[in-house]
Write a protein that holds these residues in place. Structure first.
Motif, PDB file in Angstrom:
ATOM      1  N   ILE A 129       0.864  -1.176   0.000  1.00 32.84           N
ATOM      2  CA  ILE A 129       0.000   0.000   0.000  1.00 32.84           C
ATOM      3  C   ILE A 129       0.898   1.221   0.000  1.00 32.84           C
ATOM      4  CG2 ILE A 129      -1.826   1.259   1.189  1.00 32.84           C
ATOM      5  CD1 ILE A 129      -2.661  -1.364   2.514  1.00 32.84           C
ATOM      6  N   ALA A 130       0.833   2.012  -1.064  1.00 37.29           N
ATOM      7  CA  ALA A 130       1.733   3.154  -1.238  1.00 37.29           C
ATOM      8  C   ALA A 130       0.928   4.440  -1.135  1.00 37.29           C
ATOM      9  CB  ALA A 130       2.435   3.071  -2.591  1.00 37.29           C
ATOM     10  N   VAL A 155      -1.537  -1.106  -4.091  1.00 34.29           N
ATOM     11  CA  VAL A 155      -2.639  -0.159  -3.958  1.00 34.29           C
ATOM     12  C   VAL A 155      -2.017   1.219  -3.770  1.00 34.29           C
ATOM     13  CG1 VAL A 155      -4.695   0.504  -2.665  1.00 34.29           C
ATOM     14  CG2 VAL A 155      -4.110  -1.929  -2.925  1.00 34.29           C
ATOM     15  N   ILE A 156      -2.309   2.131  -4.670  1.00 29.84           N
ATOM     16  CA  ILE A 156      -1.646   3.427  -4.716  1.00 29.84           C
ATOM     17  C   ILE A 156      -2.637   4.540  -4.407  1.00 29.84           C
ATOM     18  CG2 ILE A 156      -0.501   5.103  -6.228  1.00 29.84           C
ATOM     19  CD1 ILE A 156       0.503   2.673  -7.872  1.00 29.84           C
ATOM     20  N   MET A 157      -2.269   5.421  -3.477  1.00 27.92           N
ATOM     21  CA  MET A 157      -2.976   6.693  -3.376  1.00 27.92           C
ATOM     22  C   MET A 157      -2.179   7.692  -4.199  1.00 27.92           C
ATOM     23  SD  MET A 157      -3.290   9.952  -2.221  1.00 27.92           S
ATOM     24  CE  MET A 157      -4.509  10.454  -3.439  1.00 27.92           C
ATOM     25  N   GLY A 158      -2.787   8.098  -5.309  1.00 30.69           N
ATOM     26  CA  GLY A 158      -2.080   9.048  -6.147  1.00 30.69           C
ATOM     27  C   GLY A 158      -2.837   9.306  -7.422  1.00 30.69           C
ATOM     28  N   GLY A 159      -2.522  10.423  -8.040  1.00 36.96           N
ATOM     29  CA  GLY A 159      -3.074  10.738  -9.339  1.00 36.96           C
ATOM     30  C   GLY A 159      -4.456  11.366  -9.283  1.00 36.96           C
ATOM     31  N   ARG A 193      -4.052  -1.035  -8.130  1.00 37.23           N
ATOM     32  CA  ARG A 193      -5.285  -0.293  -7.878  1.00 37.23           C
ATOM     33  C   ARG A 193      -4.876   1.145  -7.588  1.00 37.23           C
ATOM     34  NH1 ARG A 193     -10.093  -3.230  -6.784  1.00 37.23           N
ATOM     35  NH2 ARG A 193      -9.681  -5.451  -6.495  1.00 37.23           N
ATOM     36  N   ILE A 194      -5.504   2.084  -8.247  1.00 37.40           N
ATOM     37  CA  ILE A 194      -5.160   3.492  -8.084  1.00 37.40           C
ATOM     38  C   ILE A 194      -6.348   4.224  -7.473  1.00 37.40           C
ATOM     39  CG2 ILE A 194      -4.481   5.621  -9.246  1.00 37.40           C
ATOM     40  CD1 ILE A 194      -3.056   3.939 -11.331  1.00 37.40           C
ATOM     41  N   VAL A 195      -6.100   4.795  -6.295  1.00 36.48           N
ATOM     42  CA  VAL A 195      -7.105   5.558  -5.564  1.00 36.48           C
ATOM     43  C   VAL A 195      -6.667   7.015  -5.610  1.00 36.48           C
ATOM     44  CG1 VAL A 195      -8.281   5.862  -3.356  1.00 36.48           C
ATOM     45  CG2 VAL A 195      -7.569   3.574  -4.084  1.00 36.48           C
ATOM     46  N   GLY A 196      -7.279   7.786  -6.485  1.00 34.43           N
ATOM     47  CA  GLY A 196      -6.828   9.153  -6.697  1.00 34.43           C
ATOM     48  C   GLY A 196      -7.820  10.195  -6.225  1.00 34.43           C
TER      49      GLY A 196
END
Length: 355
Positions: A129-130, A155-159, A193-196
């Protein structure tokens, strides 16, 4: 029979929303946090490491024994640059002064430690998880390419695929801070997975929730409430709303309850060279490029369900009915970011990411 907890490594840069994300992760029995790795981002690396250690001590239990590791102090190919406007306040935690850490960071570098930890487990055992600039993650995938097949998911928080950025009109802070790293990760062939900002800005935590956490009075709930109050005051000044996005906590929630969000398959990359679009997330959801999907991008969220999920987890795990007496007081500086009188000397917090 209950399902075994899923092992995760959290790569972060605390930061208020990272702090809430860590609290949520350790409050969730679905997750087994095997390590916390750090990278410069919301504040400088020394402060990030110090904050992570203090937060793990505040959480206690397994968190107090979780390895916390130092990662990269700046981007892969650019000079370290912080925004001009401070967001996360004194120490990067909204002026909340947590007790001095009881231990030092784990020896070694975060990237090498992550590689070894991923290798010793079963294939697809660990999710990463980043919630910070992706410098550590890109370095991991580049210098230890064998781990790509062993990771379950990142799983990325970004963008901000279909929404304005929060650092520039086009870019979210984490991707703007190290666009080359973000692009490398996007195109590395690992399940993503991108959570932006498309969804994090729709899932706001209101002032009433922050006040309820403060009123609870336990060390962790009180600290969380005061941190959130700092962000909410900033949102009130900037956006005229008494609520704030808790970006990184939604990414942790996505690793636990992906059903809280709606997902769209897309081929994604990150712009690195544009004069006005550095760090922009490009998501091809209509197949214009002809390239196959390489990520699931969050495009919708059940905001009320997330709000209830976050609050219930924080209260159930850390509330006054469960929390032990604090070993030292948790104090708060003024919203302006002034240091608490008599607080331990700490490294100066650089201005953090835009909300």
């Amino acid at each position: 029979m209950s399902q075994a907890a899923h092992r995760v490594i959290i790569d972060c840069d605390p930061g208020i929303d990272d702090a809430i994300a860590l609290l949520l992760a350790y409050a969730s029995p679905e997750l087994d946090v095997v390590g916390v790795t750090t990278v410069a981002g919301n504040v400088g690396l020394d402060q990030v490491v110090d904050n992570a250690l203090r937060l793990c001590d505040l959480i206690g239990g397994a968190a107090a024994a979780t390895p916390v590791l130092r990662g990269h102090a700046g981007p892969l190919a650019r000079a370290l640059r912080h925004p001009d406007e401070p967001v996360h306040g004194a120490y990067g935690l909204g002026g909340v002064e947590l007790p001095t850490p009881t231990r030092a960071a784990h020896p070694g570098h975060a990237v090498d430690w992550m590689a070894e930890r991923i290798r010793v487990g079963a294939p697809q055992e660990i999710t990463l998880i980043a919630t910070a600039p992706l410098t550590n993650v890109a370095a991991l995938l580049h210098t230890h390419p064998d781990v790509r097949e062993r990771l379950a998911e990142i799983v990325i928080m970004g963008g901000a695929a279909f929404a304005p950025g929060n650092t520039t009109p086009a870019a979210e802070f984490n991707f703007h801070a190290d666009p080359e790293a973000a692009r490398y990760v996007a195109e590395a062939g690992v399940p993503l997975r991108i959570v932006g900002l498309d969804v994090t800005r729709k899932a706001l935590t209101p002032l009433a929730d922050a006040e309820a956490l403060i009123a609870d009075g336990a060390p962790a709930t009180s600290a969380a409430g005061r941190m959130l109050s700092h962000l909410i005051e900033r949102y009130a000044r900037r956006h005229a709303v008494r609520a704030c996005a808790v970006h990184d906590a939604l990414a942790v929630a996505a690793a636990i309850r992906p059903d809280l969000l709606q997902w769209t398959e897309a081929w994604v990359t990150v712009e690195c060279a544009g004069e006005f679009t550095r760090g922009a997330l490009v998501a091809d959801v209509h197949g214009r490029t002809g390239l196959p999907s390489n990520a699931k991008v969050a495009t919708g969220v059940d905001a009320e369900a997330f709000r209830a999920f976050l609050m219930s987890r924080l209260r159930d795990r850390y509330g006054a009915h469960t929390a032990p007496a604090p070993s030292a007081p948790v104090r708060s500086a003024a919203v302006s970011g002034a240091a608490v009188s008599g607080a331990a000397v700490r490294s100066a917090a650089a201005p953090g990411a835009s909300a």
